[in-house]
Design an enzyme around this catalytic site. Structure first.
Site, PDB file in Angstrom:
ATOM      1  N   SER A 167       1.030  -0.957   0.011  1.00 14.32           N
ATOM      2  CA  SER A 167       0.121   0.042  -0.226  1.00 14.32           C
ATOM      3  C   SER A 167       0.832   1.163  -0.018  1.00 14.32           C
ATOM      4  O   SER A 167       1.744   1.338  -1.033  1.00 14.32           O
ATOM      5  CB  SER A 167      -0.892  -0.183   1.278  1.00 14.32           C
ATOM      6  N   ASP A 225      -7.895  -6.667  -5.618  1.00 10.26           N
ATOM      7  CA  ASP A 225      -7.877  -5.293  -4.846  1.00 10.26           C
ATOM      8  C   ASP A 225      -8.398  -4.143  -5.738  1.00 10.26           C
ATOM      9  O   ASP A 225      -7.986  -4.301  -6.830  1.00 10.26           O
ATOM     10  CB  ASP A 225      -6.451  -5.007  -4.356  1.00 10.26           C
ATOM     11  N   HIS A 273      -5.928  -7.040  -1.523  1.00  7.83           N
ATOM     12  CA  HIS A 273      -4.798  -5.981  -1.320  1.00  7.83           C
ATOM     13  C   HIS A 273      -3.746  -6.526  -0.210  1.00  7.83           C
ATOM     14  O   HIS A 273      -2.623  -6.260  -0.268  1.00  7.83           O
ATOM     15  CB  HIS A 273      -5.694  -5.086  -0.311  1.00  7.83           C
TER      16      HIS A 273
END
Length: 641
Positions: free
Chosen positions: A188, A389, A451
């Site tokens: 991320s 994701d 994710h």
């Protein structure tokens, strides 16, 4: 009344004086130790809820990086379980900004996961089998890390500077790891952190003086999963991904609403937004998709589009393990076991709104602009994506790779008009994804992953790691996974099940045993000499005392010799058996193993959660554990990996 001569009083006086000085130095020494910690102060001797069996060797605690503002970073380090051909350390960072790397430790790549609020179980496929793993809560104020109020940092270069300071001090505490092959991994918003830290390390190595060449850090590679790296392509990929995955249907009112937000995003990017990490209008595209997918009070999970969540959380209550982590990390016995400083005045939070709202990075350029230089310096990079994701989706990652230019080519171009093929990857008979690589950059797409790829596929993620690190168990031993690229096995990797030993480890144990016996033999020789000298001295005193039996000789000078000796050595034994010295012995074993390990450096084959919420502690509590995302504003009032 019998008088005592000066000759007989002086030794007693000297003994008392010596005792007083020892007491003074003991007090002073203890105060110095209290201020300057050593490795044993960080040793984790027990971990509440640990599984049956021996405790993994780990250290945890704080390292100061900003004395003026009381800025301290928290770390949790796990020593590798097994011996590979060389020592490796992987540093893991979660994103946010402001989200704790304890997510990675307890939900993704660490050796443990939580079964409930108080029970740890082994994580099959954890990354600590052939590499030391170091989790760090950063920037200051994140997770267990802390800093004075109103002293949060704002830019990526500040963050990188703090991290280099952290490593300098950490390696002083644990010098046995300073010459490891060093890798950074994360997901991320760590897609911004990691390239900036890598550049800071490369700059540090260039500026290191000749006298300090031995302290160069061996940066060997970067791994970034579902990273927020290039906002231009990744913002624009929201609309494309939403159509591709049928989150919206062309021509509907919902689609038109998202398209309007997309147009406003393009306008902001064209008006100077391309060199910024955050673009407010573009963040509204994601928000629009979440809103139009709302049905019966629920919306899609932005981290895994196969799932739905309560609106407006839209994924911030995920993954399910999260409900156990906060209560576990707030337990007093866990806080004590991990050596969390008393200066950390608030309980652990997954994501801290105050860090996110302050870390605006207005003057920082997107990290994608750093990648070409890092690749060209010889540092390999692997980017991996979970296909399900949405927030940092694979389409955006693939697009910025295609546009990026480095080492004389664009994207995965091998030569003008010729592109690197995608290699199918199967794991234990199932289609796992594909690999694509060129000029030091590797891209891996994980099918059916979210994710947080390691949360979904721990063993597959470890297989990817071992390929990247160049671990080949052919000469190590263990049960290899059936992992194939285009049908070919390639290097054998061992994943999961935490084998108790490997062939190489047994060989190293035999070497260590031989070295230990050699050490005993040497120490035995020394002991014989010491005993002989002691016997001679003792014999001399006996002979002397017999000659002076009627005088006031040495027996009168040391009237309590036997008692003093007994007391002194008893106290010495007690100190040697203290926790600190037990840890020192444990560290000795590790260092001995380091010297016995092979030094083969042959090259191997190629191998945000952001805080969306307010600044206040109350708001953090209101929305519960926030999650990593790179959206500090214009998002549903909560946050995410």
């Amino acid at each position: 009344m019998r008088s005592t001569s000066t000759f007989t009083r002086t030794p007693a006086f000297l003994l008392h004086t010596l005792a007083r000085w020892l007491l003074v130095w003991g007090v002073l020494g203890s105060s110095v130790v209290a201020e300057k910690k050593c490795a044993s102060n960080y040793y984790v001797r027990s971990l509440p809820g640990q599984p049956d069996g021996p405790l993994l060797k780990m250290h945890a605690g704080h390292v100061e990086v900003d004395h003026k503002n009381n800025g301290n970073l928290f770390f949790w380090h796990f020593q590798n379980r097994h011996i590979a051909n060389r020592q490796r350390t992987v540093i893991w960072l979660n994103g946010g900004p402001g989200c704790s790397s304890m997510d990675g430790a307890l939900m993704e790549i660490g050796p443990y996961r939580l079964k409930d609020d108080h029970t740890l179980i082994y994580n099959e496929g954890s990354w600590d089998e052939f590499a030391n793993i170091l989790f760090v809560d950063q920037p200051v104020g994140t997770g267990f890390s802390y800093v004075n109020t109103n002293s949060y940092i704002h830019e990526l270069d500040e963050m990188a500077s703090h991290f280099v300071t952290f490593l300098e001090k950490w390696f002083e505490l644990f010098p046995e790891y300073e010459h490891d092959d060093l890798y950074f991994a994360g997901e991320s918003y760590a897609g911004q952190y990691i390239p900036y830290i890598a550049k800071a390390i490369l700059d540090r190595n260039k500026n290191t003086t000749t006298q300090a060449q031995s302290r160069l850090w061996n940066l060997k590679g970067l791994l970034i999963g579902n990273g927020w790296i290039s906002p231009v392509e990744q913002y624009q990929a929201y609309l494309t991904y939403a159509y591709k995955e049928n989150l919206i249907q062309s021509g509907t009112d919902a689609a038109k609403r998202v398209e309007r937000a997309h147009s406003e995003c393009i306008s902001e990017l064209d008006s100077g937004g391309k060199d910024r990490i955050h673009a407010g209008a573009c963040e509204k595209v994601l928000s629009a998709v979440l809103e139009v997918t709302r049905e019966n009070g629920k919306c899609i999970n932005m981290y895994d589009i196969r799932l739905r969540d309560e609106f407006p959380s839209c994924g911030m209550n995920w993954p399910p393990d999260l409900k156990h982590i906060t209560p576990y990390l707030r337990r007093d016995d866990v806080i004590s076991a991990l050596h969390v400083n008393d200066d950390k005045r608030t309980g652990w939070r997954e994501c801290t709104g105050a860090v996110s709202s302050n870390f605006n990075a207005r003057n920082s350029k997107p990290s994608v602009q750093l990648l070409p230089e890092i690749l060209e310096s010889g540092i390999p990079i692997t980017l991996f994506s979970g296909a399900k994701d949405f927030i940092c989706n694979h389409i955006g990652t693939e697009q910025f790779i295609h546009n990026m230019q480095w080492s004389g080519g664009a994207g995965f171009e091998l030569s003008p008009g010729v592109w690197a093929p995608r290699h199918d990857w199967t794991f234990e008979g199932e289609a796992a994804g594909y690999y694509q690589e060129a000029r030091n950059l590797t891209y891996v797409l994980f099918y059916n992953a979210s994710h947080m790829v390691p949360f979904d596929f721990g063993r597959r993620s470890r297989d990817m790691l071992d390929r990247f690190l160049g671990v080949d168990i052919t000469s190590i031993g263990g049960n290899p996974a059936d992992s194939r690229i285009d049908g070919e096995k390639g290097a054998l990797t061992s994943v999961g099940n935490h084998p108790n030993s490997t062939t190489a480890e047994q060989r190293e144990k035999e070497k260590l045993k031989a070295a230990t016996w050699a050490a005993y033999y040497k120490s035995g020789e020394v002991a014989l000499v010491v005993v002989a000298i002691a016997a001679a001295v003792w014999g001399f005193f006996i002979w002397r005392s017999r000659r002076q039996r009627q005088g006031s000789g040495y027996r009168g000078i040391y009237p309590n010799l036997n008692g003093l000796s007994s007391g002194s050595f008893s106290g010495f034994r007690n100190k040697r058996s203290s926790h600190d010295d037990i840890e020192a012995a444990a560290d000795f074993d590790a260092s001995e193993l380091d010297t016995l390990r092979g030094t083969d450096d042959r090259s191997r084959g190629a191998n945000g959660h952001g805080s969306v919420g307010g600044d206040s502690e109350d708001e953090d509590e209101k929305f519960g554990a926030q999650k990593e995302s790179y959206h500090p504003s214009n998002m549903p009032s909560s946050s995410s990996s």
